[in-house]
Structure formats: C-alpha cells, structure tokens
Design an enzyme around this catalytic site. Structure first.
Site, PDB file in Angstrom:
ATOM      1  CB  CYS A 190     -18.179 -47.562   7.726  1.00  0.00           C
ATOM      2  SG  CYS A 190     -18.174 -47.591   5.920  1.00  0.00           S
ATOM      3  CB  CYS A 193     -19.527 -40.517   4.073  1.00  0.00           C
ATOM      4  SG  CYS A 193     -17.858 -41.170   4.100  1.00  0.00           S
TER       5      CYS A 193
HETATM    6  N1  DGL Z   1     -19.358 -45.081   3.782  1.00  0.00           N
HETATM    7  C1  DGL Z   1     -18.260 -44.327   4.242  1.00  0.00           C
HETATM    8  C2  DGL Z   1     -18.221 -44.138   5.743  1.00  0.00           C
HETATM    9  O1  DGL Z   1     -19.256 -44.065   6.350  1.00  0.00           O
HETATM   10  C3  DGL Z   1     -16.915 -44.529   3.598  1.00  0.00           C
HETATM   11  C4  DGL Z   1     -16.498 -45.860   3.121  1.00  0.00           C
HETATM   12  C5  DGL Z   1     -15.207 -45.744   2.316  1.00  0.00           C
HETATM   13  O2  DGL Z   1     -15.270 -45.274   1.183  1.00  0.00           O
HETATM   14  O3  DGL Z   1     -14.146 -46.091   2.871  1.00  0.00           O
HETATM   15  O4  DGL Z   1     -17.195 -43.995   6.328  1.00  0.00           O
END
Ligand code: DGL
Length: 251
Positions: A180, A72
């Site tokens: 993301c 993430c």
């Molecule tokens: N998948 C996550 C990222 O790479 C976070 C997405 C979220 O929950 O806002 O930032």
C-alpha cells in the site's frame, strides 16, 4: 507533450510514488490528486472504487493530463482493467504490490503487507502465482486500518497495529513488501517493530514504466527546467501544505 502527468491516490500514500517520479522525470509538470475525503479505499468494494476512480480520471483528463498514474495498489487491483476499458485512449500506469521485486531480491520469507481489499484481491493471487520461488514462503497480511491512521498521523496507534499484525512473522521474515503506497511513509515505524528486514516497494519500477510509456508515445516534455507541481486535496486545502512538507522530507 508539454501537458502534465496526473497522479492520484486516496491521500498521502501517492507521495511516495510522486517523489520517485520527480527524481526520474524532473522536468515534467505534475498534478497530484489526493482523494482524502474517500480514504480508506482499502475498505471499499469494487463498484464504489470504480465510481470514485472514474470521476478522478474525468477530472485529470479535463486538466489535460497526458498520462495517469494510479499511485495506489487498491485502486489498481480493483479498477485498472475496467478503467482501461472505459478510457481506451488514455495511458494508465498502475501500482501493484512489489511481489516481483521480492522475487528478484531472492527473498525467502516474504510478508506482503497491504490494505484489506488488496490482500484479498485476485490480482495479488495472480502475482504470487507468477512470482513465487519454491523455497519462498509468502504471507499475505492485511494492514487493517493503517492507511487511515497514517492520514491522521496517529503514531501510537500505527505502532500498535504494526506490532499486532506483524507479530507472527517478526522472527522469521527477511522482507516486507509495502503493498500500500501509504506504508512507504511509515518505513521508520515498520523498521522499529521488525528490525533488520528489507522493506520493498515498487516506486522505482513505476517511474521507469512511466518514462518508457512517455518515450514510446513521444510524450516526454521538451522543457529543460524543473517541472511544476500542483496538488489538489478533495477534503481540505490545509492538507496540501502537509503534502509539500512530506515531499521535502528525507524518507
Ligand atoms: N494508498 C493506497 C494503496 O496503495 C490506499 C490506501 C487506502 O485508502 O486504503 O492501496
């Protein structure tokens, strides 16, 4: 060395990282922690994110994970430094927007599409400063509530947000950094809105880094058979099946 690799994200996004990890290190066992109850991370602040992620790290350590992969960008940019200080004996590998990949790719006009948190983060400013060609234009673009829409599988809304936020760059950009991990799951939709651009993410680099870390700590598994995968979902066990299906799909 035969313990699991722990991987976590606010939800489905981490699957893009997990998929590449399993290609690179197929004999390892994995524990994937999907924190769907707390999505979206990208609309939370530093302290809340640290509280959430340290609880996840506690759980993964209780499960005896030998390394923790933060799949993430938001959690990594917000919490990596504090987590490394709080857990000095734990090996962490994080995810940051693939700005270096765009640099190595000789992109001339690059959109970095990330969550609201990551878009404004200091870490992203540092990466742009470190990996930025003089003749390269870089645009930091917030994907707004896309992560939540991806969790809901709301394709119409996803397309409408993409059309709006990418409209100013549509004719000129040559690459979009998927800053993301959730956005790797909507490659088709992004390509529909902005055709003929390269979509870049850091999944290969993360997997190589995990491999390097395990090698250097002598923690690579000794198993020679295909590893196991366990998925935990903090919101609803029914979502676990969806994740196994997404992993099996061609991306
Ligand atoms: N998948 C996550 C990222 O790479 C976070 C997405 C979220 O929950 O806002 O930032």
């Amino acid at each position: 060395m035969n313990e699991k690799i722990g991987v976590f994200d606010s939800g489905l996004g981490g699957l893009s990282v997990l998929k590449e990890l399993r290609n690179t290190l197929p004999n390892e066992d994995y524990l994937f922690y999907e924190d769907s109850i707390h999505v979206p991370y990208g609309e939370k602040n530093d302290d809340v994110l640290f509280e959430i992620t340290s609880k996840i790290v506690d759980t993964l350590l209780k499960e005896k994970c030998k390394i923790i992969v933060i799949a993430c960008n938001t959690a990594t940019t917000a919490c990596m430094k504090r987590l490394r200080e709080a857990y000095p004996n734990t090996i962490f590998v994080g995810t940051v927007p693939a700005i270096k990949v765009a640099y190595d790719h000789h992109s001339k006009d690059t959109v970095i599409l990330s969550t609201p948190y990551t878009t404004k983060s200091k870490r992203v400013q540092e990466l742009v400063r470190d990996y930025h060609r003089e003749d390269q234009k870089i645009h930091l673009v917030s994907g707004e509530n896309l992560a939540s829409l991806i969790e809901q599988g709301n394709r119409e809304e996803i397309l409408s947000v993409l059309k709006r936020v990418l409209a100013p760059y549509k004719e000129t950009c040559d690459s979009i950094v998927l800053g993301c991990t959730h956005y790797s799951l909507i490659r088709k939709e992004i390509a529909e809105v902005v055709p003929n651009v390269d979509l870049l993410d850091g999944c290969v680099g993360i997997s190589q880094e995990v491999k390097r870390q395990l090698e250097s700590h002598h923690l690579l598994t000794e198993k020679t058979t295909y590893g196991d995968l366990t998925i935990i979902n903090t919101k609803d066990d029914a979502l676990i099946q969806r994740s196994f299906e997404l992993l099996d799909q061609e991306s």
